[in-house]
Design an enzyme around this catalytic site. Structure first.
Site, short mmCIF file in Angstrom:
data_model
loop_
_atom_site.label_atom_id
_atom_site.label_comp_id
_atom_site.label_asym_id
_atom_site.label_seq_id
_atom_site.Cartn_x
_atom_site.Cartn_y
_atom_site.Cartn_z
CD GLU A 194 -2.91 -1.15 0.12
OE1 GLU A 194 -3.08 -0.07 -0.51
OE2 GLU A 194 -3.52 -2.18 -0.17
CB CYS A 228 -1.14 7.35 1.33
SG CYS A 228 -2.52 6.32 1.89
#
Length: 442
Positions: A194, A228
């Site tokens: 991720e 993010c």
């Protein structure tokens, strides 16, 4: 203990974890504040209560998820019953980041335990207060042979990666993700990565400008931009740019007052190195709002940058801080030239009341996930997969998909013995015409 097959033990372990998290929730919120002044509201919504919600949903559905799934059998296997069995990978390594140090450590861990794995968790060393508390909760909840948290710096993570694992789950930067992938490749270990990227946020001229500004300011400056999936840069149609910039400034003031450093709702940069990197990104840029920094407090104000060069340092890598570049576009060719200059992002956002425009954008570009007329909120729906594509990551999780990620799906055909069709057995020569006729139906 048979962690692999004892579903009741898995469920009891997760119930104990839920109890311990709820008991320590105030301590977790305090630890997050000590680490980088994360606002209480953000800590509760994006960390503790998010994890508790995920944990409750997992406990509720675990019995259903672990049952073998019956699927339609192939006619070639008649008579048979076909199933998918979810089998744990075994020994799992989870390396979690600092920006959401509780949520992004616990959510993968919950799924790994639910799937029946043994887990080694390496929390981030950049959030020592939270990581120590995570390790404490794990010690209070699990047997050491079942789940363990190992504290330490990047060297510890490097040493862990030298071991052979059955599965690795990593959340963090693209740079470190490549190191993890390389280490995993030595043993052909499956991974979920991720990562991140430069997430574009498009504001088309038909957008509801006031609401768009509010939602963009929220998504960008949540956690001081250290998210993010935060918008990394804005692409604003040139006909609405000045009006929209004014609205962005108004909303920043509405959120954090005219001096965000005094606001209890604005977090700090995680450490001095990251603070310095953010400040350096502002060099030689046209700052039209904000730009105030205080090294002693690791503070950088919400900042708007006007028309940065695409070749500048600011536009090279993911910003991961409270700096928002604003770039104008006139047409979709302009958008294409800018967006395709970068690797596939983790998220993309488009603000528009023109559904044809929004749909074209969604279909044209490859990205992990995103929203139309909002930011970040796709993360909150555990029925949606969350993950990147290309440089922004490998694999996706959340909800049932998290359980699936930490499970090997084993295919099983249970063949009956009361009938055995001889067509598949040699000798074949007399059966070729017949099999060709049969295969025409498939």
């Amino acid at each position: 203990m048979d962690y692999k097959n004892n579903i009741g033990f898995r469920k009891a372990s997760l119930e104990k974890l839920l109890k311990n998290i709820e008991m320590h929730e105030n301590e977790i919120v305090d630890a997050l504040y000590k680490d980088f002044k994360k606002p209480v509201f953000e800590s509760v919504v994006t960390e503790t209560r998010y994890v508790i919600s995920e944990l409750k949903a997992t406990i509720k559905n675990l019995s259903k998820w672990t049952k073998p799934k019956k699927v339609l059998p192939s006619l070639f296997n008649f008579p048979s019953s076909d199933y998918i069995y979810n089998e744990p990978y075994g020994n799992v390594l989870i390396i979690s980041p600092w920006n959401y140090p509780f949520q992004l450590a616990l959510c993968p861990l919950i799924a790994a335990v639910a799937a029946g794995n043994k887990v080694t968790l390496k929390p981030s060393e950049l959030t020592p207060n939270t990581s120590v508390l995570v390790a404490k909760i794990i010690r209070e909840t699990f047997e050491v042979k079942h789940v363990v948290a190992i504290l330490g710096d990047a060297k510890i993570a490097e040493n862990l990666l030298k071991n052979r694992w059955d599965f690795i789950f990593f959340t963090g930067s693209v740079k470190v993700g490549k190191i993890v992938a390389k280490a995993a490749a030595e043993h052909l270990t499956p991974v979920v990565l991720e990562l991140g990227g430069k997430n574009p946020c498009i504001v088309e001229k038909s957008a509801n400008l006031k609401l768009s500004a509010k939602r963009i300011v929220w998504g960008k400056f949540l956690n001081a931009g250290q998210t993010c999936i935060a918008p990394d840069y804005l692409l604003v149609h040139n006909s609405i740019k000045q009006e929209f910039v004014n609205l962005l400034q108004q909303e920043i003031n509405n959120f954090y007052s005219e001096n965000p450093e005094l606001s209890p709702d604005f977090a700090r940069i995680i450490n001095k190195d990251n603070w310095k990197r953010q400040v350096e990104l502002l060099e030689n840029q046209n700052i039209i709002f904000g730009g105030f920094a205080n090294e002693d407090d690791l503070y950088l104000s919400p900042t708007l940058i006007d028309e940065p060069s695409l070749d500048s340092k600011l536009m090279q890598d993911e910003i991961f801080g409270p700096i928002l570049p604003i770039i104008t576009f006139q047409n979709e060719q302009d958008l294409k030239a800018i967006i395709l200059k970068y690797e596939k992002p983790l998220s993309l956002y488009v603000f528009s009341e023109n559904s044809e425009f929004s749909n074209r954008i969604i279909k044209q570009y490859s990205f992990g996930g995103g929203c139309v007329n909002d930011t970040i909120v796709h993360f909150s729906n555990n029925r949606l997969p969350f993950g990147g594509v290309g440089n922004s990551g490998i694999g996706a999780y959340h909800g049932k998909l998290s359980f699936d990620v930490f499970s090997h799906q084993k295919a099983i055909v249970k063949k009956a013995t009361w009938l055995d069709i001889p067509l598949r057995y040699a000798p074949y020569s007399s059966k070729i015409k017949l099999i060709r006729k049969i295969l025409k139906w498939f």
